[in-house]
Design a protein around this motif. Sequence first.
Motif, PDB file in Angstrom:
ATOM      1  N   UNK A   8       0.971  -1.141  -0.010  1.00 17.56           N
ATOM      2  CA  UNK A   8       0.286  -0.031  -0.217  1.00 17.56           C
ATOM      3  C   UNK A   8       0.687   1.006   0.045  1.00 17.56           C
ATOM      4  N   UNK A   9       1.915   1.164   1.068  1.00 19.69           N
ATOM      5  CA  UNK A   9       2.709   2.245   0.697  1.00 19.69           C
ATOM      6  C   UNK A   9       3.512   2.514  -0.420  1.00 19.69           C
ATOM      7  N   UNK A  10       3.495   1.801  -1.058  1.00 19.50           N
ATOM      8  CA  UNK A  10       4.434   1.408  -2.639  1.00 19.50           C
ATOM      9  C   UNK A  10       3.199   2.318  -3.233  1.00 19.50           C
ATOM     10  N   UNK A  11       1.736   1.353  -3.846  1.00 22.36           N
ATOM     11  CA  UNK A  11       1.421   2.648  -4.565  1.00 22.36           C
ATOM     12  C   UNK A  11       0.601   4.217  -3.894  1.00 22.36           C
ATOM     13  N   UNK A  12       0.336   4.210  -3.071  1.00 22.23           N
ATOM     14  CA  UNK A  12       0.464   5.362  -1.966  1.00 22.23           C
ATOM     15  C   UNK A  12       1.739   6.184  -2.823  1.00 22.23           C
ATOM     16  N   UNK A  13       2.717   5.783  -2.998  1.00 22.34           N
ATOM     17  CA  UNK A  13       3.653   6.552  -3.263  1.00 22.34           C
ATOM     18  C   UNK A  13       3.991   6.691  -5.350  1.00 22.34           C
ATOM     19  N   UNK A  14       3.256   6.121  -6.061  1.00 25.44           N
ATOM     20  CA  UNK A  14       3.532   6.061  -6.798  1.00 25.44           C
ATOM     21  C   UNK A  14       2.423   7.394  -7.506  1.00 25.44           C
ATOM     22  N   UNK A  15       0.928   6.729  -6.313  1.00 27.06           N
ATOM     23  CA  UNK A  15      -0.247   7.743  -6.762  1.00 27.06           C
ATOM     24  C   UNK A  15       0.592   9.131  -6.780  1.00 27.06           C
ATOM     25  N   UNK A  16       1.315   9.970  -5.636  1.00 22.64           N
ATOM     26  CA  UNK A  16       2.063  10.486  -5.506  1.00 22.64           C
ATOM     27  C   UNK A  16       2.395  11.272  -6.590  1.00 22.64           C
ATOM     28  N   UNK A  17       3.119  10.794  -7.302  1.00 20.12           N
ATOM     29  CA  UNK A  17       4.390  10.966  -7.748  1.00 20.12           C
ATOM     30  C   UNK A  17       3.039  11.691  -9.176  1.00 20.12           C
ATOM     31  N   UNK A  18       2.042  10.142  -9.794  1.00 16.07           N
ATOM     32  CA  UNK A  18       1.986  10.969 -10.852  1.00 16.07           C
ATOM     33  C   UNK A  18       1.067  11.888 -10.805  1.00 16.07           C
ATOM     34  N   UNK A  19       0.360  12.538  -9.362  1.00 19.19           N
ATOM     35  CA  UNK A  19      -0.422  13.937  -9.928  1.00 19.19           C
ATOM     36  C   UNK A  19       0.357  14.525  -9.273  1.00 19.19           C
ATOM     37  N   UNK A  20       1.956  14.942  -9.284  1.00 16.17           N
ATOM     38  CA  UNK A  20       2.451  16.416  -9.380  1.00 16.17           C
ATOM     39  C   UNK A  20       3.236  16.567 -10.174  1.00 16.17           C
ATOM     40  N   UNK A  63       1.969  14.817 -13.562  1.00 13.48           N
ATOM     41  CA  UNK A  63       1.169  14.596 -14.254  1.00 13.48           C
ATOM     42  C   UNK A  63       1.220  13.946 -15.101  1.00 13.48           C
ATOM     43  N   UNK A  64       1.198  12.606 -14.887  1.00 14.25           N
ATOM     44  CA  UNK A  64       2.280  11.498 -15.815  1.00 14.25           C
ATOM     45  C   UNK A  64       1.319  10.130 -15.192  1.00 14.25           C
ATOM     46  N   UNK A  65       0.775   9.671 -15.407  1.00 17.01           N
ATOM     47  CA  UNK A  65      -0.249   8.191 -15.657  1.00 17.01           C
ATOM     48  C   UNK A  65       0.618   7.549 -15.431  1.00 17.01           C
ATOM     49  N   UNK A  66       1.307   6.862 -14.968  1.00 17.84           N
ATOM     50  CA  UNK A  66       2.373   6.173 -13.800  1.00 17.84           C
ATOM     51  C   UNK A  66       1.250   5.061 -13.262  1.00 17.84           C
ATOM     52  N   UNK A  67       0.321   5.056 -13.236  1.00 14.98           N
ATOM     53  CA  UNK A  67      -0.549   3.401 -12.967  1.00 14.98           C
ATOM     54  C   UNK A  67      -0.347   2.908 -14.062  1.00 14.98           C
ATOM     55  N   UNK A  68      -0.832   3.442 -15.222  1.00 13.96           N
ATOM     56  CA  UNK A  68      -1.238   2.623 -16.288  1.00 13.96           C
ATOM     57  C   UNK A  68       0.495   2.479 -17.502  1.00 13.96           C
ATOM     58  N   UNK A  69       1.750   2.797 -16.533  1.00 14.20           N
ATOM     59  CA  UNK A  69       3.457   2.251 -16.669  1.00 14.20           C
ATOM     60  C   UNK A  69       3.080   3.520 -18.107  1.00 14.20           C
ATOM     61  N   UNK A  70       2.340   4.546 -17.686  1.00 11.61           N
ATOM     62  CA  UNK A  70       3.195   5.593 -19.045  1.00 11.61           C
ATOM     63  C   UNK A  70       3.480   6.976 -18.544  1.00 11.61           C
ATOM     64  N   UNK A  71       4.576   7.152 -18.975  1.00 10.60           N
ATOM     65  CA  UNK A  71       5.143   9.036 -17.745  1.00 10.60           C
ATOM     66  C   UNK A  71       7.110   8.509 -18.250  1.00 10.60           C
ATOM     67  N   UNK A  72       7.721   9.270 -17.391  1.00  7.16           N
ATOM     68  CA  UNK A  72       8.670   9.209 -17.639  1.00  7.16           C
ATOM     69  C   UNK A  72      10.054   7.787 -16.998  1.00  7.16           C
ATOM     70  N   UNK A  73      10.415   6.981 -18.232  1.00 10.47           N
ATOM     71  CA  UNK A  73      10.736   5.966 -17.793  1.00 10.47           C
ATOM     72  C   UNK A  73      12.033   5.801 -16.724  1.00 10.47           C
ATOM     73  N   UNK A  74      12.760   7.065 -16.075  1.00 11.88           N
ATOM     74  CA  UNK A  74      13.169   7.009 -15.279  1.00 11.88           C
ATOM     75  C   UNK A  74      12.457   6.107 -13.171  1.00 11.88           C
ATOM     76  N   UNK A  75      11.254   7.267 -13.685  1.00 15.43           N
ATOM     77  CA  UNK A  75      10.312   6.715 -12.421  1.00 15.43           C
ATOM     78  C   UNK A  75       9.917   5.745 -12.592  1.00 15.43           C
ATOM     79  N   UNK A  76       9.123   5.416 -13.589  1.00 16.26           N
ATOM     80  CA  UNK A  76       8.254   3.991 -14.170  1.00 16.26           C
ATOM     81  C   UNK A  76       9.289   2.328 -13.848  1.00 16.26           C
ATOM     82  N   UNK A  77      10.838   2.815 -13.670  1.00 12.74           N
ATOM     83  CA  UNK A  77      11.649   1.413 -13.907  1.00 12.74           C
ATOM     84  C   UNK A  77      12.080   1.712 -12.175  1.00 12.74           C
TER      85      UNK A  77
END
Length: 318
Positions: A137-149, A151-165
């Motif tokens: 859950x901590x992992x998922x919260x942080x993904x959501x937070x970074x996605x909001x700030x 502006x990337x759809x990280x939950x859908x594996x769309x966005x900056x390759x460094x953050x995704x990795x």
Amino acid sequence: MVLNDWRAAHSLPLERVRRELQERVPKDAWVAQRLKRLPSTEAKLRRFRAMKLARMQDIGGCRAVLPTARDALAAAEAYRSRPPVHAIAHIDDYIARPKASGYRGVHLVSRFHASEEDESVYDGMRVEIQLRSRLQHIWATTVETVAIFSGQALKSSVGDAHWLRLFALMGTEIACAETLPTVPETPVETRALQDELATLAHAVDALPRLERYRETLRVLEGHVRNGRAEYFHIVVESVPDGTARVRWNEYAADEREEAVRAFEDVEAATDHFPGTDTVLVRVASVDALRDAYPSYFADTRAFSERLRRVVGMPGQGP
């Protein structure tokens, strides 16, 4: 509006399924429910053109966050071995088979079973149940937070390759801590994992940036809840004591173009000022974060501390 009516119709099935979930998990589990937000529903329908509203499985959703991954797996097994009133139609075990993004948890699709004649109209409606550990859950919260700030759809594996990795690798780091299957195509040898995480954390300025995001959320909390703004244009700067200084302007719904222009002007300038971020955030996005992750302050701090320990960076204080 058909979409809104269909969403509202899930309220009763969702409450019944959530109540049954609450009875099936330990008392120290955190259980919550939510109806999928309209913008999220519309985005999913656009993303998956073949998707039919009536077949969408997560209009209504409930979640149990359990102390450990073993607890989450035991709860899933109990649904298999002791069938609930509201039958389980499908199970996706992302703990045994983690997603490439690093996401881990167990999803069950429940079909509402009407026990009263006046509830028969809801019979068969789908409600999604998520079971995950505290670390997941901590992992998922942080993904959501970074996605909001970002502006990337990280939950859908769309966005900056460094953050995704980075999130994929942290999924494996947590899986290793839980002695469970790791994320596909990530190193499991400790040194290789640490080295790659350290490189990525430096590339995206991960730890200072997460601290800036947390501080921004803290500052915005009262304003988002009580104000009438639709957009916040935020500038957040790291300061020598390791915290952040936050400045922002508020914009109404009909001032969106003005907000975008202000954001773009400042964004172009921030390249020359390391340690400074600017973001344009919709109030609805922060509301959604708070609804889905009520403990987001503690969760993002816990993720940062875990990442800091893995890559061997010094702490920044409480």
